[in-house]
Motif scaffolding. Structure first.
Motif, PDB file in Angstrom:
ATOM      1  N   GLU A 148       0.826  -1.207   0.000  1.00  0.00           N
ATOM      2  CA  GLU A 148       0.000   0.000   0.000  1.00  0.00           C
ATOM      3  C   GLU A 148       0.862   1.259   0.000  1.00  0.00           C
ATOM      4  O   GLU A 148       0.570   2.229  -0.708  1.00  0.00           O
ATOM      5  N   GLN A 149       1.930   1.250   0.779  1.00  0.00           N
ATOM      6  CA  GLN A 149       2.818   2.418   0.800  1.00  0.00           C
ATOM      7  C   GLN A 149       3.484   2.636  -0.561  1.00  0.00           C
ATOM      8  O   GLN A 149       3.624   3.767  -1.022  1.00  0.00           O
ATOM      9  N   THR A 150       3.896   1.538  -1.182  1.00  0.00           N
ATOM     10  CA  THR A 150       4.517   1.649  -2.496  1.00  0.00           C
ATOM     11  C   THR A 150       3.525   2.164  -3.525  1.00  0.00           C
ATOM     12  O   THR A 150       3.868   2.985  -4.377  1.00  0.00           O
ATOM     13  N   ALA A 151       2.284   1.688  -3.437  1.00  0.00           N
ATOM     14  CA  ALA A 151       1.248   2.179  -4.341  1.00  0.00           C
ATOM     15  C   ALA A 151       1.050   3.679  -4.186  1.00  0.00           C
ATOM     16  O   ALA A 151       0.959   4.426  -5.171  1.00  0.00           O
ATOM     17  N   ASN A 152       1.013   4.141  -2.933  1.00  0.00           N
ATOM     18  CA  ASN A 152       0.827   5.573  -2.694  1.00  0.00           C
ATOM     19  C   ASN A 152       2.014   6.386  -3.187  1.00  0.00           C
ATOM     20  O   ASN A 152       1.843   7.490  -3.718  1.00  0.00           O
ATOM     21  N   LEU A 153       3.213   5.830  -3.033  1.00  0.00           N
ATOM     22  CA  LEU A 153       4.400   6.528  -3.514  1.00  0.00           C
ATOM     23  C   LEU A 153       4.424   6.577  -5.042  1.00  0.00           C
ATOM     24  O   LEU A 153       4.731   7.617  -5.642  1.00  0.00           O
ATOM     25  N   LEU A 154       4.068   5.467  -5.680  1.00  0.00           N
ATOM     26  CA  LEU A 154       4.023   5.450  -7.142  1.00  0.00           C
ATOM     27  C   LEU A 154       2.957   6.389  -7.684  1.00  0.00           C
ATOM     28  O   LEU A 154       3.108   6.947  -8.769  1.00  0.00           O
ATOM     29  N   GLU A 155       1.899   6.577  -6.931  1.00  0.00           N
ATOM     30  CA  GLU A 155       0.860   7.525  -7.352  1.00  0.00           C
ATOM     31  C   GLU A 155       1.449   8.922  -7.511  1.00  0.00           C
ATOM     32  O   GLU A 155       1.040   9.685  -8.397  1.00  0.00           O
ATOM     33  N   GLU A 156       2.432   9.244  -6.668  1.00  0.00           N
ATOM     34  CA  GLU A 156       3.082  10.553  -6.745  1.00  0.00           C
ATOM     35  C   GLU A 156       4.152  10.594  -7.827  1.00  0.00           C
ATOM     36  O   GLU A 156       4.331  11.612  -8.492  1.00  0.00           O
ATOM     37  N   ILE A 157       4.886   9.487  -8.009  1.00  0.00           N
ATOM     38  CA  ILE A 157       6.048   9.484  -8.902  1.00  0.00           C
ATOM     39  C   ILE A 157       5.695   9.140 -10.340  1.00  0.00           C
ATOM     40  O   ILE A 157       6.201   9.748 -11.283  1.00  0.00           O
TER      41      ILE A 157
END
Length: 257
Positions: free
Chosen positions: A196-205
């Protein structure tokens, strides 16, 4: 123009190593295997360790530094890392002349590669992750961190390729047989990124020019590829290519430019 590319020699708790190639030069990020195994994995992908211009080290945990000292001694390779990492006895014997201290957020040339270390939140002395530029393209590696900030997003925006961890599924971790202290460590702010954290980070990047994402450092006990793809699917659709790394075998080459 020469080819700028990368591959994984292995990604996970049993050993990590990422290899970059540019202008017939090689750069290794971490070496969590024995020197003998590292040399074999390099041979398996057709890479000559004598062409290594440096070993970048992210932090002093064994799955990232297991073979660094022996490789550095055997092939006379410079070892580049933070002061905290270079000061760790876990690195093994490395001559002072081979140690190169890196400064956070400063670019430095390592052979033809241009490298910038970025500080991250992990339970190590002074952990770095890295941006690497070759030709006009930029690669980032972002594993072994338990939390992220928008300052980190700024550093890792406008990449052409990113290797990022999706270490665990929170539900699998909480249901699993790790002792409570280890569960807290893994899921804490200085542990590892969850799906979930990676998904949220990828949403930004991902919307900021990123065309290629490679997912690594999956926990063998607390994650599985299906859960990664299910959780990250929306964001992986925004890139041209993605792949999931394995622990036991090297990946194929990923062309950056």
């Amino acid at each position: 123009m020469s080819s700028f590319k990368f591959l994984s020699l292995g990604s996970g708790s049993k050993g990590n190593g990422t290899l970059l190639s540019l202008d017939d030069h090689l750069l290794l990020i971490d070496c969590g295997f024995s020197a003998r195994e590292a040399v074999q994995r390099l041979a398996d992908v057709g890479a000559d360790p004598k062409k290594l211009v440096g070993i970048l080290v992210t932090h002093e945990h064994g799955d990232h530094i297991g073979g660094v000292g022996a490789m550095a001694r055997k092939f006379k390779i410079p070892v580049l890392a933070s002061r905290g990492t270079l000061g760790s006895s876990k690195l093994g014997k490395i001559g002072d002349e081979q140690k190169v201290e890196l400064t956070e957020a400063h670019w430095q040339y390592v052979g033809p590669f241009k490298v910038m270390p970025v500080a991250v939140n992990h339970d190590a002395k002074q952990p770095f992750q890295y941006l690497v530029q070759g030709n006009q393209s930029r690669f980032g590696i972002l594993t072994d961190l338990g939390s992220w900030s928008y300052a980190l997003v700024d550093y890792f925006s406008n990449l052409d390729a990113l290797l990022i961890e999706a270490n665990h599924d929170l539900e699998m971790l909480h249901r699993g047989n790790y002792p409570p202290s280890l569960k807290r460590r893994v899921s804490g702010p200085y542990g590892h990124l969850s799906n979930e954290q990676t998904a949220n980070l990828l949403e930004e990047i991902a919307p900021k020019g990123l065309s290629q994402v490679v997912i690594g450092h999956l926990s063998e006990n607390n994650n599985c590829p299906n859960l990664v793809e299910k959780t990250l699917g929306t964001y992986l659709e925004k890139v041209d290519r993605y792949a999931l790394l394995e622990q036991s075998t090297p990946s194929s080459w990923f062309e950056i430019a």
